[in-house]
Design a protein around this motif. Structure first.
Motif, PDB file in Angstrom:
ATOM      1  N   LEU A   1       0.835  -1.202   0.000  1.00 56.19           N
ATOM      2  CA  LEU A   1       0.000   0.000   0.000  1.00 56.19           C
ATOM      3  C   LEU A   1       0.873   1.257   0.000  1.00 56.19           C
ATOM      4  N   HIS A   2       0.374   2.307  -0.639  1.00 58.27           N
ATOM      5  CA  HIS A   2       1.050   3.615  -0.529  1.00 58.27           C
ATOM      6  C   HIS A   2      -0.032   4.711  -0.624  1.00 58.27           C
ATOM      7  N   PRO A   3      -0.064   5.521   0.365  1.00 57.46           N
ATOM      8  CA  PRO A   3      -1.126   6.542   0.339  1.00 57.46           C
ATOM      9  C   PRO A   3      -0.855   7.649  -0.715  1.00 57.46           C
ATOM     10  N   LEU A   4      -1.955   8.142  -1.260  1.00 56.44           N
ATOM     11  CA  LEU A   4      -1.872   9.256  -2.204  1.00 56.44           C
ATOM     12  C   LEU A   4      -2.460  10.457  -1.482  1.00 56.44           C
ATOM     13  N   ARG A   5      -1.606  11.453  -1.238  1.00 56.44           N
ATOM     14  CA  ARG A   5      -2.055  12.594  -0.442  1.00 56.44           C
ATOM     15  C   ARG A   5      -2.355  13.782  -1.364  1.00 56.44           C
ATOM     16  N   GLN A   6      -3.330  14.478  -0.958  1.00 53.33           N
ATOM     17  CA  GLN A   6      -3.726  15.676  -1.702  1.00 53.33           C
ATOM     18  C   GLN A   6      -3.958  16.779  -0.685  1.00 53.33           C
ATOM     19  N   GLY A   7      -2.980  17.660  -0.629  1.00 48.81           N
ATOM     20  CA  GLY A   7      -3.103  18.769   0.329  1.00 48.81           C
ATOM     21  C   GLY A   7      -3.131  18.298   1.751  1.00 48.81           C
ATOM     22  N   GLY A   8      -2.268  17.329   2.050  1.00 46.61           N
ATOM     23  CA  GLY A   8      -2.123  16.826   3.439  1.00 46.61           C
ATOM     24  C   GLY A   8      -3.198  15.826   3.822  1.00 46.61           C
ATOM     25  N   VAL A   9      -4.106  15.538   2.911  1.00 45.31           N
ATOM     26  CA  VAL A   9      -5.177  14.577   3.230  1.00 45.31           C
ATOM     27  C   VAL A   9      -5.009  13.356   2.317  1.00 45.31           C
ATOM     28  N   THR A  10      -5.205  12.207   2.928  1.00 47.97           N
ATOM     29  CA  THR A  10      -5.088  10.975   2.139  1.00 47.97           C
ATOM     30  C   THR A  10      -6.352  10.845   1.288  1.00 47.97           C
ATOM     31  N   GLY A  11      -6.161  11.044   0.003  1.00 48.82           N
ATOM     32  CA  GLY A  11      -7.315  10.990  -0.886  1.00 48.82           C
ATOM     33  C   GLY A  11      -7.507   9.604  -1.470  1.00 48.82           C
ATOM     34  N   GLY A  12      -6.490   8.866  -1.454  1.00 52.87           N
ATOM     35  CA  GLY A  12      -6.589   7.502  -2.013  1.00 52.87           C
ATOM     36  C   GLY A  12      -5.366   6.675  -1.623  1.00 52.87           C
ATOM     37  N   VAL A  13      -5.344   5.457  -2.157  1.00 55.91           N
ATOM     38  CA  VAL A  13      -4.227   4.563  -1.825  1.00 55.91           C
ATOM     39  C   VAL A  13      -3.876   3.722  -3.062  1.00 55.91           C
ATOM     40  N   ILE A  14      -2.560   3.628  -3.313  1.00 54.59           N
ATOM     41  CA  ILE A  14      -2.129   2.771  -4.438  1.00 54.59           C
ATOM     42  C   ILE A  14      -1.926   1.361  -3.872  1.00 54.59           C
ATOM     43  N   VAL A  15      -2.485   0.384  -4.529  1.00 52.00           N
ATOM     44  CA  VAL A  15      -2.364  -1.009  -4.042  1.00 52.00           C
ATOM     45  C   VAL A  15      -1.712  -1.861  -5.138  1.00 52.00           C
ATOM     46  N   VAL A  16      -0.625  -2.492  -4.757  1.00 55.32           N
ATOM     47  CA  VAL A  16       0.031  -3.439  -5.692  1.00 55.32           C
ATOM     48  C   VAL A  16      -0.173  -4.857  -5.118  1.00 55.32           C
ATOM     49  N   ARG A  17      -0.721  -5.741  -5.946  1.00 52.84           N
ATOM     50  CA  ARG A  17      -1.022  -7.096  -5.446  1.00 52.84           C
ATOM     51  C   ARG A  17      -0.069  -8.134  -6.074  1.00 52.84           C
ATOM     52  N   PHE A  18       0.469  -8.934  -5.231  1.00 57.37           N
ATOM     53  CA  PHE A  18       1.321 -10.051  -5.701  1.00 57.37           C
ATOM     54  C   PHE A  18       0.603 -11.346  -5.463  1.00 57.37           C
ATOM     55  N   ASN A  19       0.869 -12.240  -6.304  1.00 58.07           N
ATOM     56  CA  ASN A  19       0.372 -13.594  -6.041  1.00 58.07           C
ATOM     57  C   ASN A  19       1.562 -14.435  -5.590  1.00 58.07           C
ATOM     58  N   LEU A  20       1.443 -15.061  -4.428  1.00 54.40           N
ATOM     59  CA  LEU A  20       2.568 -15.882  -3.915  1.00 54.40           C
ATOM     60  C   LEU A  20       2.468 -17.352  -4.340  1.00 54.40           C
ATOM     61  N   ALA A  21       1.475 -17.632  -5.175  1.00 56.00           N
ATOM     62  CA  ALA A  21       1.275 -19.030  -5.603  1.00 56.00           C
ATOM     63  C   ALA A  21       2.512 -19.647  -6.265  1.00 56.00           C
ATOM     64  N   PRO A  22       3.230 -18.888  -7.161  1.00 56.31           N
ATOM     65  CA  PRO A  22       4.413 -19.525  -7.773  1.00 56.31           C
ATOM     66  C   PRO A  22       5.466 -19.920  -6.733  1.00 56.31           C
ATOM     67  N   LEU A  23       5.672 -19.043  -5.745  1.00 58.24           N
ATOM     68  CA  LEU A  23       6.649 -19.376  -4.687  1.00 58.24           C
ATOM     69  C   LEU A  23       6.203 -20.610  -3.909  1.00 58.24           C
ATOM     70  N   GLU A  24       4.891 -20.576  -3.622  1.00 61.38           N
ATOM     71  CA  GLU A  24       4.323 -21.710  -2.890  1.00 61.38           C
ATOM     72  C   GLU A  24       4.484 -23.009  -3.692  1.00 61.38           C
ATOM     73  N   ALA A  25       4.311 -22.830  -5.002  1.00 61.24           N
ATOM     74  CA  ALA A  25       4.420 -24.015  -5.875  1.00 61.24           C
ATOM     75  C   ALA A  25       5.830 -24.592  -5.808  1.00 61.24           C
ATOM     76  N   THR A  26       6.837 -23.712  -5.734  1.00 62.29           N
ATOM     77  CA  THR A  26       8.218 -24.234  -5.635  1.00 62.29           C
ATOM     78  C   THR A  26       8.415 -24.974  -4.311  1.00 62.29           C
ATOM     79  N   TRP A  27       7.720 -24.465  -3.264  1.00 61.44           N
ATOM     80  CA  TRP A  27       7.839 -25.159  -1.963  1.00 61.44           C
ATOM     81  C   TRP A  27       7.209 -26.544  -2.027  1.00 61.44           C
ATOM     82  N   VAL A  28       6.032 -26.564  -2.671  1.00 63.59           N
ATOM     83  CA  VAL A  28       5.348 -27.865  -2.799  1.00 63.59           C
ATOM     84  C   VAL A  28       6.269 -28.827  -3.541  1.00 63.59           C
ATOM     85  N   ASP A  29       6.847 -28.235  -4.606  1.00 63.56           N
ATOM     86  CA  ASP A  29       7.747 -29.039  -5.416  1.00 63.56           C
ATOM     87  C   ASP A  29       8.918 -29.574  -4.584  1.00 63.56           C
ATOM     88  N   LEU A  30       9.504 -28.623  -3.810  1.00 66.93           N
ATOM     89  CA  LEU A  30      10.636 -28.986  -2.952  1.00 66.93           C
ATOM     90  C   LEU A  30      10.241 -30.040  -1.928  1.00 66.93           C
TER      91      LEU A  30
END
Ligand code: ADP
Length: 618
Positions: A166-195
């Motif tokens: 998350l990263h807040p987007l501020r507009q004049g000192g007020v949080t007007g919104g939030v940037i959200v970046v989503r990762f999927n951890l399934a590939p990492l998990e898949a390597t664990w399953v594999d391991l």
């Protein structure tokens, strides 16, 4: 006598029970149990340590992987925050064109950055622009309100765990919104399953700050509670809507696991009926509020410990058997040493016995030698004494024997002087002849006497004319035989020679003739027979027979005993026959006495070897 072997130090004696078979069975059993336990313990400990080291290493690897994966895009939201498109959007959130422009920009960035989704939302969780059409995660508004920069949430449709930056987007000192970046951890998990599949023995799980498993190499464990959740907690967890499905079963793992320190836990794996021993190790990823837990299967370690334990038991048993072998060997050696000592002792005793017996024998031998020497001396003295006794007996007769011829010689000499005066030379010559004969006779007697008195050399024998010896003996006894009118009957071939020594043979004959005369003295008929003849075997049998009363039957066994005599004291010594028998024995013959039947007198006989006629006279 006790013989000790001093050459080798004696081994200290062990208590007797140490050699008993029961003790060895017990010892072997004990060593087996000890070996089993020790090997099991050591092997298990070393296996656990190895496993723990390996697991720690992996855990570090997984943790750094996870951190790297999550940190890869950490700066992406802040970079996007300064993008003009988003600034514009924040200034006019309701503007459709601004929203579209922002959505398009985020779609491009999403593809290039390789993230799952990027979107801008209001602090209340309403999506303003997004890389694609999406449903915001349930906790978004809560996270924004808490000022968080990241959180985990499960995708309700796929069940996979996603990480949100998350990263807040501020507009004049007020949080007007939030940037959200989503990762999927399934590939990492898949390597664990594999391991996990490859390593078989190892399972990985990641638990969030609420102790709910959000990632795992075991799919069935996902969204399970790490330890134990009572109904109220379970309800609260479900109400958080962070997890796609109802929170799963309890894994019953202790949540107070120490970092890096292995702890043994018991866990039933999916599809297994019984719980298995596992080594649990964890590592906390503090900035994310996560903990990474690695569970390694201890079955193999246990199995190896089991094998090692049996190996240890076998080792213990072999030590026990070795001790048994050494002890029995030691026992056998001890028995051997004892047997040798006993043998040595017996040998020593035998030697001592032989020594003492030898000493006794030597003493006895010495005593015998002394006795023999004394006896020989006594015998020689007795021989001489007996001769002297005979001489004593003869001396009376001798003086008579010599006196008579002397008187006759004197008479004849005077008679011869007178005959010479009258000129009768022929009568003088006859007288002289008689005188010569008489002198010859006297000298013969004295010669015999002299030779008889001499101590003869006992060892020397030679050819002795037997008839001469008999005659000489009779001459020596003439002084006795003539007065008693003894008839002599000599039947000995002329020239018959025997192997003897003349003096001593004559001594024997004088003895026998003397005894015969003694015996016949009171008798009216006095006849002495001396007979000798040679047989084919080269032996001469000499027989002296008298017409006396003979020896009484009772006295016969004692005849040859020293000092046996029936004669009055001073007349007989009782040695004559003993010495005679000894002399004959020395000549190689035997003297025997025989009582003639019907009181015809006694007979003494002895045998001698014939000496060849040409042999030298002794
Ligand atoms: P000694 O003549 O000194 O007694 P001997 O040994 O010559 O010793 O004889 C032992 C005994 O044997 C005589 O005392 C006598 O009794 C007996 N004896 C020996 N010869 C005759 C014999 N021809 N007739 C009878 N008795 C004999």
């Amino acid at each position: 006598m006790v013989v000790h072997d001093l050459s080798r130090p004696r081994a200290p004696r062990l208590p007797r029970w140490l050699g008993r078979p029961g003790f060895h069975v017990f010892l072997t059993g004990l060593l087996m149990v000890l070996g089993f336990m020790l090997a099991h313990r050591l092997s298990e400990r070393s296996g656990r340590d190895q496993l723990s080291a390996l697991s720690t290493e992996r855990l570090e690897l997984y943790a750094s992987n996870l951190a790297a994966e999550l940190g890869r895009h950490a700066s992406l939201p802040s970079l996007l925050a300064i993008a003009p498109t988003l600034q514009t959007l924040m200034q006019a959130p309701g503007d459709e064109a601004a929203r579209r422009a922002a959505s398009q920009m985020m779609a491009r960035v999403n593809v290039r950055a390789g993230t799952h989704q990027i979107f801008v939302a209001t602090p209340q969780g309403e999506v303003l622009a997004a890389s694609e059409t999406l449903t915001p995660p349930p906790r978004l508004a809560e996270a924004v309100a808490q000022g968080r920069v990241h959180f985990f949430a499960a995708d309700p449709s796929t069940g996979s765990t996603d990480f949100y930056l998350l990263h807040p987007l501020r507009q004049g000192g007020v949080t007007g919104g939030v940037i959200v970046v989503r990762f999927n951890l399934a590939p990492l998990e898949a390597t664990w399953v594999d391991l996990g599949l490859r390593s078989q023995g190892e399972r990985i799980l990641v638990a969030d700050e609420q102790d709910v498993v959000i990632m795992s190499s075991v799919q069935a464990w996902k969204y399970a509670v790490l330890d134990h959740a009572d109904p109220s907690r379970r309800k609260a967890l479900e109400a958080s809507a962070r997890y796609p499905q109802a929170v799963g079963r309890d894994l019953e793992l202790p949540v107070t696991l120490e970092v890096h320190q292995g702890q043994q836990v018991s866990l039933t794996l999916p599809g297994a009926s019984r719980p298995r021993p596992m080594l649990a190790q964890q590592r906390q990823i503090l900035p994310l509020g996560l903990r990474l837990v690695a569970l390694s299967d201890l079955s193999e370690v246990r199995q190896r410990a089991q094998y090692a334990a049996w190996g240890g038991a076998a080792f213990g048993a072999s030590i026990g058997l070795l001790v048994l072998y050494l002890s029995s060997r030691r026992r056998a050696l001890r028995q051997l040493t004892q047997a040798q000592a006993a043998l040595r002792q017996a040998h020593g005793q035998l030697e001592q016995l032989v020594d003492s017996r030898t000493a006794e024998l030597r003493q006895t031998n010495e005593a015998l030698k002394t006795q023999i020497a004394q006896r020989l001396k006594t015998e020689s003295e007795l021989l001489q004494a007996s001769k002297l006794a005979v001489l004593g007996q003869m001396s009376a007769g001798l003086s008579h024997e010599v006196n008579q011829p002397l008187t006759a010689l004197r008479a004849l000499a005077r008679n011869s002087i007178r005959l010479l005066e009258t000129g009768r030379a022929d009568a003088v010559a006859a007288n002289l002849q008689i005188m010569d004969d008489m002198v010859e006779r006297m000298s013969r007697i004295t010669r015999q006497l002299k030779s008889f008195a001499r101590k003869a050399d006992e060892a020397v024998t030679g050819a002795v004319p037997l008839l001469d010896s008999v005659r000489n003996a009779l001459v020596l006894l003439d002084h006795r035989s003539r007065p008693m009118g003894l008839q002599t009957d000599i039947d000995i071939p002329e020239g018959l020679q025997v192997r003897a020594e003349s003096n001593r043979l004559e001594q024997v004959l004088v003895n026998l003739f003397g005894n015969a005369m003694d015996a016949m003295e009171p008798e009216s008929i006095r006849r002495l027979r001396v007979k000798a003849s040679a047989d084919d075997a080269g032996r001469v049998l000499v027989r002296v027979q008298d017409s006396g009363p003979g020896v009484p039957e009772a006295d016969l066994p004692h005849l040859f005993e020293p000092f046996f005599t029936t004669k009055p004291a001073g007349e007989g010594l009782g040695l004559g026959l003993v010495i005679s028998a000894k002399i004959i024995h020395e000549f190689g013959g035997t003297l025997r006495a025989e009582r003639l039947p019907d009181g015809e007198g006694m007979s003494f006989e002895f045998d001698l070897a014939v000496a060849p006629a040409e042999a030298a006279d002794v």
